[in-house]
Design an enzyme around this catalytic site. Sequence first.
Site, PDB file in Angstrom:
ATOM      1  N   ASP A  75     -28.251  34.967 -28.148  1.00  0.00           N
ATOM      2  CA  ASP A  75     -26.990  34.158 -28.100  1.00  0.00           C
ATOM      3  C   ASP A  75     -25.528  35.503 -27.000  1.00  0.00           C
ATOM      4  OD1 ASP A  75     -25.232  31.836 -27.172  1.00  0.00           O
ATOM      5  OD2 ASP A  75     -24.222  33.197 -28.931  1.00  0.00           O
ATOM      6  N   ASP A  77     -22.283  34.447 -25.824  1.00  0.00           N
ATOM      7  CA  ASP A  77     -20.861  34.648 -25.999  1.00  0.00           C
ATOM      8  C   ASP A  77     -20.548  34.877 -27.333  1.00  0.00           C
ATOM      9  OD1 ASP A  77     -19.353  33.371 -23.531  1.00  0.00           O
ATOM     10  OD2 ASP A  77     -21.195  31.755 -23.660  1.00  0.00           O
TER      11      ASP A  77
END
Length: 282
Positions: A75, A77
């Site tokens: 991922d 952020d």
Amino acid sequence: MNLVVQHPELSDATVQALGAQLAAPAARRADGFARWSGVGLDREAVRALGEAHGVDAGLVPAGQRLADFRLMAFDMDSTLITIECIDEIADFIGRKPEVAAITEAAMRGEIKDFKESLRRRVALLEGLEESALQRVYDERLELTPGAPALLDAARSAGLKLLLVSGGFTFFTDRLRDRLGLDFARSNTLEVVDGRLTGRVLGEIVDAAGKREAVLEACRAIGCSPAQAVVLGDGANDLEMMGVAGVSVAYRAKPVVRAQTTYALNHCGLDAVVRLFSDAPGW
């Protein structure tokens, strides 16, 4: 199974306390790291042990090697990077608190429709100059501590690297090129006449989209999802974590920590390397 305990400032006193509780000295001790072999605890007991001593603790199968895996997926952020890009973009239009509140609720799993939550947040950015995206990238985006070391270790072990995000291509494409990643998947902000329109183009990458991105990358390199290591922090990462052989919750929400193979709450991303027996000094 082996117990791996990590903390940037792991003290001898903590190692000794753990040894007393486990009725055995550590089989291996190094800076920020200790390992016990043949531990007869289940994962819930190990999670409780880590919380009690304020360390990252993981139950690792003997002989689990990073080189046995083929893909590592991140991922973006608050995982590969330290910020939530959409929150920082919103700061340039004076709406960071409003957008950040929606982001936080979505990551905790309180908003079930990620697509709708993203549309709501992006709509608040309407009219912002596109140049604000570059300012976020240049001035605010930083790699998470330990990220370069983990990327290097994964690449050296022969793994391909995927960056998949419910965020935006403006950032994932730049990080892909900068870091030499193999794949990237995210959302595209619509821009007209140099300003954001408040809309996202195409199909939104949500939890199901993230899962499919991992599966597609596995198909592209000819491996099983069981040979994937997936890292994330929010509820919309759970579906891609669920298909992976190993999942790592990084500084994650409780709903994520409860469902992953490992949870890192104190260390940098380089701590992932020591969850595998081919790590240096293991």
